[in-house]
Design a protein around this motif. Structure first.
Motif, PDB file in Angstrom:
ATOM      1  N   GLN A  83       0.828  -1.196   0.000  1.00 28.26           N
ATOM      2  CA  GLN A  83       0.000   0.000   0.000  1.00 28.26           C
ATOM      3  C   GLN A  83       0.869   1.254   0.000  1.00 28.26           C
ATOM      4  O   GLN A  83       0.598   2.204  -0.743  1.00 28.26           O
ATOM      5  N   GLU A  84       1.911   1.269   0.804  1.00 25.90           N
ATOM      6  CA  GLU A  84       2.789   2.429   0.878  1.00 25.90           C
ATOM      7  C   GLU A  84       3.421   2.734  -0.479  1.00 25.90           C
ATOM      8  O   GLU A  84       3.502   3.891  -0.893  1.00 25.90           O
ATOM      9  N   ARG A  85       3.844   1.690  -1.180  1.00 28.96           N
ATOM     10  CA  ARG A  85       4.467   1.891  -2.500  1.00 28.96           C
ATOM     11  C   ARG A  85       3.449   2.412  -3.513  1.00 28.96           C
ATOM     12  O   ARG A  85       3.765   3.287  -4.314  1.00 28.96           O
ATOM     13  N   LEU A  86       2.241   1.882  -3.480  1.00 29.03           N
ATOM     14  CA  LEU A  86       1.203   2.362  -4.395  1.00 29.03           C
ATOM     15  C   LEU A  86       0.858   3.819  -4.094  1.00 29.03           C
ATOM     16  O   LEU A  86       0.744   4.646  -5.005  1.00 29.03           O
ATOM     17  N   GLU A  87       0.683   4.139  -2.829  1.00 29.60           N
ATOM     18  CA  GLU A  87       0.339   5.521  -2.454  1.00 29.60           C
ATOM     19  C   GLU A  87       1.452   6.491  -2.828  1.00 29.60           C
ATOM     20  O   GLU A  87       1.172   7.622  -3.229  1.00 29.60           O
ATOM     21  N   ALA A  88       2.699   6.049  -2.744  1.00 25.13           N
ATOM     22  CA  ALA A  88       3.827   6.901  -3.139  1.00 25.13           C
ATOM     23  C   ALA A  88       3.775   7.225  -4.634  1.00 25.13           C
ATOM     24  O   ALA A  88       4.331   8.234  -5.076  1.00 25.13           O
ATOM     25  N   GLU A  89       3.075   6.389  -5.402  1.00 28.76           N
ATOM     26  CA  GLU A  89       2.923   6.605  -6.839  1.00 28.76           C
ATOM     27  C   GLU A  89       1.602   7.287  -7.171  1.00 28.76           C
ATOM     28  O   GLU A  89       1.247   7.439  -8.335  1.00 28.76           O
ATOM     29  N   GLY A  90       0.846   7.667  -6.140  1.00 29.42           N
ATOM     30  CA  GLY A  90      -0.400   8.379  -6.361  1.00 29.42           C
ATOM     31  C   GLY A  90      -1.646   7.518  -6.453  1.00 29.42           C
ATOM     32  O   GLY A  90      -2.724   8.009  -6.780  1.00 29.42           O
ATOM     33  N   VAL A  91      -1.513   6.224  -6.172  1.00 29.22           N
ATOM     34  CA  VAL A  91      -2.661   5.317  -6.205  1.00 29.22           C
ATOM     35  C   VAL A  91      -3.310   5.319  -4.820  1.00 29.22           C
ATOM     36  O   VAL A  91      -2.651   5.037  -3.820  1.00 29.22           O
ATOM     37  N   GLU A  92      -4.586   5.666  -4.783  1.00 26.07           N
ATOM     38  CA  GLU A  92      -5.304   5.719  -3.512  1.00 26.07           C
ATOM     39  C   GLU A  92      -5.763   4.320  -3.105  1.00 26.07           C
ATOM     40  O   GLU A  92      -6.362   3.593  -3.902  1.00 26.07           O
TER      41      GLU A  92
END
Length: 106
Positions: A76-85
């Motif tokens: 989740q942290e990696r996705l959020e760092a790329e702008g994915v909610e």
């Protein structure tokens, strides 16, 4: 089987930042195997930083592979760092950020 694993990993490497795909889309693109087989192959990707395994989710947009990361929140942290909610271990705007490997053929 080793070639299939490498093929799955090669497709995963093509997923653009800020986008996600699912196991079934990878399997369909390769025209070989099933979503389950693609998931098994992705499980072999952990520890290889060249493979963005965090961008591969299940068909519902759920972070089904999260427990295979160093910590359960890392995917989740990696996705959020790329702008994915992500909320409750699920991609919020899944249809909008979904990337199909079929786009490579266009």
């Amino acid at each position: 089987m080793a070639q299939y694993i490498e093929d799955v990993h090669d497709v995963a490497r093509m997923i653009p930042k800020g986008r996600v795909t699912n196991y079934g889309a990878i399997a369909d693109f390769l025209t070989l195997g099933s979503a389950r087989m693609a998931g098994w192959a992705m499980n072999k990707a952990h520890g290889d930083e060249t493979i963005p395994a965090h961008r591969v989710v299940n068909r519902k947009g759920e972070l089904s592979g999260r427990n295979h990361f160093a910590t359960p929140t890392l995917m989740q942290e990696r996705l959020e760092a790329e702008g994915v909610e992500v909320v409750d271990s699920k991609v919020v705007n899944f249809k909008e950020v979904f990337w199909s490997p079929i786009e490579l053929l266009k």
